[in-house]
Write a protein that holds these residues in place. Structure first.
Motif, PDB file in Angstrom:
ATOM      1  N   SER A 125       0.845  -1.204   0.000  1.00  0.00           N
ATOM      2  CA  SER A 125       0.000   0.000   0.000  1.00  0.00           C
ATOM      3  C   SER A 125       0.878   1.252   0.000  1.00  0.00           C
ATOM      4  CB  SER A 125      -0.864   0.021   1.264  1.00  0.00           C
ATOM      5  OG  SER A 125      -0.013   0.094   2.393  1.00  0.00           O
ATOM      6  N   GLN A 126       0.234   2.371  -0.225  1.00  0.00           N
ATOM      7  CA  GLN A 126       0.958   3.649  -0.168  1.00  0.00           C
ATOM      8  C   GLN A 126       1.557   3.839   1.229  1.00  0.00           C
ATOM      9  OE1 GLN A 126       1.562   6.275  -2.614  1.00  0.00           O
ATOM     10  NE2 GLN A 126       2.986   6.615  -0.937  1.00  0.00           N
ATOM     11  N   GLU A 127       0.765   3.487   2.224  1.00  0.00           N
ATOM     12  CA  GLU A 127       1.199   3.643   3.618  1.00  0.00           C
ATOM     13  C   GLU A 127       2.477   2.830   3.878  1.00  0.00           C
ATOM     14  OE1 GLU A 127      -1.690   2.138   6.284  1.00  0.00           O
ATOM     15  OE2 GLU A 127      -1.008   3.390   7.939  1.00  0.00           O
ATOM     16  N   PHE A 128       2.483   1.582   3.376  1.00  0.00           N
ATOM     17  CA  PHE A 128       3.659   0.729   3.566  1.00  0.00           C
ATOM     18  C   PHE A 128       4.853   1.322   2.815  1.00  0.00           C
ATOM     19  CE2 PHE A 128       6.385  -2.730   2.007  1.00  0.00           C
ATOM     20  CZ  PHE A 128       6.826  -3.241   3.228  1.00  0.00           C
ATOM     21  N   ALA A 129       4.596   1.767   1.579  1.00  0.00           N
ATOM     22  CA  ALA A 129       5.678   2.327   0.764  1.00  0.00           C
ATOM     23  C   ALA A 129       6.324   3.509   1.489  1.00  0.00           C
ATOM     24  CB  ALA A 129       5.123   2.767  -0.594  1.00  0.00           C
ATOM     25  N   THR A 130       5.479   4.379   2.057  1.00  0.00           N
ATOM     26  CA  THR A 130       5.997   5.545   2.771  1.00  0.00           C
ATOM     27  C   THR A 130       6.801   5.100   3.993  1.00  0.00           C
ATOM     28  OG1 THR A 130       4.017   6.717   2.077  1.00  0.00           O
ATOM     29  CG2 THR A 130       5.310   7.754   3.820  1.00  0.00           C
ATOM     30  N   SER A 131       6.280   4.079   4.690  1.00  0.00           N
ATOM     31  CA  SER A 131       6.929   3.647   5.936  1.00  0.00           C
ATOM     32  C   SER A 131       8.319   3.049   5.713  1.00  0.00           C
ATOM     33  CB  SER A 131       6.045   2.645   6.690  1.00  0.00           C
ATOM     34  OG  SER A 131       6.130   1.379   6.074  1.00  0.00           O
ATOM     35  N   ILE A 132       8.564   2.494   4.512  1.00  0.00           N
ATOM     36  CA  ILE A 132       9.893   1.896   4.269  1.00  0.00           C
ATOM     37  C   ILE A 132      10.813   2.852   3.499  1.00  0.00           C
ATOM     38  CG2 ILE A 132       9.036  -0.489   4.365  1.00  0.00           C
ATOM     39  CD1 ILE A 132       9.284  -0.524   1.244  1.00  0.00           C
ATOM     40  N   GLY A 133      10.304   4.041   3.219  1.00  0.00           N
ATOM     41  CA  GLY A 133      11.155   5.032   2.536  1.00  0.00           C
ATOM     42  C   GLY A 133      11.234   4.873   1.034  1.00  0.00           C
TER      43      GLY A 133
END
Ligand code: B1M
Length: 211
Positions: A182-190
């Motif tokens: 998800s976008q949220e996951f993508a953001t969380s891993i940089g």
């Protein structure tokens, strides 16, 4: 001429030869290759996915469906990819470590190529080290990672961390995708970006490259 509905049914049945015949027939009948992919092949895999999840289909059957989808994709690929040969930038793409799912990744590669991007597909089960090697060798503008299992999503983070450790992170944009991502996951891993589908992934790369 075969219909898109028949093609969807053949993917669900995992009938490789029938899929090939029907795709050829649809191409000969002038059906848009992108429609063949979206409304014929992917539509079939969507049904397969739901049945697999519900426990109505098992791995060997799903594998046959995946093979039939792959055989169909191979036939439409040249038609989609040859539309635009202008090279607009380079992407290294792979399915992350311990993950063997490649249908979505192949579709993303195909769409990117049709969008004029040079795509270096480094396959499935790609370790962070292999991504690094590919970045050093091919010097891409974008690195794309695909994951279909919740258990393999952390490999995306590992790869980004290794890019950082190796001093390569600021030389590439990183995009991630795959059903559980998800976008949220993508953001969380940089990661720089997330795309839910092949067309968005292509647009995102073009945006980064300025193509
Ligand atoms: Co697997 N599998 N599978 N499987 N499989 C899933 C993913 C699963 C959701 C099914 C389920 O139980 N509901 C489940 C994962 C559960 C979880 O982690 N939450 C699962 C499981 C459990 C497993 C095994 C563990 C099963 C087992 O052995 N007991 C095993 C793991 C093997 C491994 O990888 N180590 C396994 C094996 C397999 C097969 C080998 C049988 C086969 C893969 C064959 C192949 O790929 N060559 C398979 C398949 C086919 C599926 C389902 C049914 C379909 C996946 C697919 O191809 N979809 C899948 C169920 C589902 O997703 N509903 C399932 C069609 C494809 C076009 O969509 O890949 O999502 P997708 O790609 C899309 C977008 O996500 C996006 O664009 C694509 C096009 O629009 N996208 C990106 C993808 N990558 C991108 C990258 C980007 C951007 C966008 O940027 C770089």
């Amino acid at each position: 001429m075969s219909t898109l509905k028949n093609l969807t049914q053949s993917v669900i049945e995992g009938n490789v030869e029938q899929v090939k015949d029907q795709v050829r027939s649809l191409i000969a009948g002038g059906v848009n290759p992108v429609e063949i992919v979206n409304q014929g092949l992917i539509a079939g895999m969507n049904v397969v996915g739901a049945r697999f999840k519900a426990g109505d289909m098992y791995v060997p059957e799903v594998l046959m469906c995946a093979r039939s989808m792959g055989a169909g994709l191979e036939l439409v690929k040249p038609l989609i990819a040859e539309k635009d040969v202008q090279n607009k930038g380079k992407v290294v793409i792979g399915t992350v470590k311990a993950d063997l799912h490649d249908i979505g990744k192949n579709l993303v590669s195909m769409m990117m190529q049709s969008g004029g991007l040079e795509v270096i597909d480094i396959g499935i089960d790609v370790s962070p080290e292999k991504f690094i090697e590919a970045v050093r060798e091919h010097k891409p503008d974008v690195v794309g990672m695909s994951a279909l299992l919740t258990t393999t999503m952390p490999a995306m983070k590992d790869t980004i961390e290794l890019l950082e450790e190796e001093g390569l992170r600021d030389k590439v944009k990183v995009i991630v995708g795959g059903a559980p991502v998800s976008q949220e996951f993508a953001t969380s891993i940089g990661a720089d970006g997330y795309a839910p589908d092949a067309a968005t992934a292509t647009d995102l790369c073009k945006e980064y490259i300025g193509a």
